[in-house]
Motif scaffolding. Structure first.
Motif: not given
Length: 238
Positions: A16-26
């Motif tokens: 989840l951290e990675e997806q937040i960091e890369h904007g996949l979870l806005a």
């Protein structure tokens, strides 16, 4: 087997951290329901909630009662040395502020308020309770306590506006010296209800005691900020 759950929690957090960091979870977006997330990560609800709680403690996500989990927006910068008010501070950072008045009344001053405003026992004060939003998200619950001697009739005005501006335009009063006290805390029931989170959630409590341009103690604020909404930044001039 005993190490499986901690490893699963770590793996969920990293994903989840990675997806937040890369904007996949806005920023500001809602996460899928816990049942769906449990299926995605092939884990139990207990393990998932432990991971979500860790991410919440880091300020990466937050939960609203009866709504679910959301990705935390960027924190707003807060400099106690800069003389400004909530709406101006938020708008200057390209965000959208809003204020809701929860209640406004004349009431007996508590012992704490008497001490903060240097009032004798059995004094009355104006109490104004407000909830404040940034980009639609509830981030701040604040109780303002005003010495009624300096603000006659203040409850008749629009109290969603900046009190700083109201004081200046209607009473000719401007803030002078101010004292801040900041401590981490847990939200009491009233503050938690206003912010739509569980009682006991982490928060930053800021007590601000204000004097006017003549050195008179005029009011104090008890602010309760969501712990992931604020970044305190102070630059002291030479």
């Amino acid at each position: 087997m005993r190490d499986a759950a901690p490893r699963a929690v770590t793996a969920i957090c990293r994903a989840l951290e990675e997806q937040i960091e890369h904007g996949l979870l806005a920023s500001g977006s809602q996460l899928p329901a816990e049942r769906k997330l449990s299926e995605v990560f092939a884990t139990t609800r207990i393990t998932l909630r432990e991971a979500l709680s860790q991410l919440e403690a880091q300020g990466l996500i937050y939960r609203e009662e009866r709504r679910g989990w959301f990705v935390s927006p960027a924190r707003v910068a807060y400099n106690p040395l800069v003389r400004t008010h909530f709406h101006a501070m938020v708008a200057e950072q390209g965000r959208v502020p809003a204020t809701e008045v929860l209640s406004a009344r004349l009431m007996p001053a508590t012992t704490e308020i008497c001490q903060l405003l240097d009032l004798p026992g059995l004094s009355s004060v104006y109490q104004i309770r407000r909830a404040r939003r940034i980009d639609g998200r509830l981030v701040l619950y604040v109780e303002h306590y005003l010495n009624p001697a300096y603000f006659p009739g203040v409850l008749d005005f629009d109290l969603t506006r900046s009190l700083t501006d109201l004081y200046a335009s209607e009473y000719g009063i401007h803030y002078g010296r101010v004292r801040f006290d900041m401590v981490p805390t847990a939200l009491h029931t009233e503050a938690a209800a206003a912010l739509k989170v569980a009682a006991g959630s982490p928060a930053l409590r800021i007590v601000r005691v204000n004097r006017d341009q003549h050195g008179r103690l005029i009011d104090c604020d008890l602010e309760f900020w969501r712990h992931d909404a604020l970044h305190v930044s102070v630059e002291v001039p030479e």
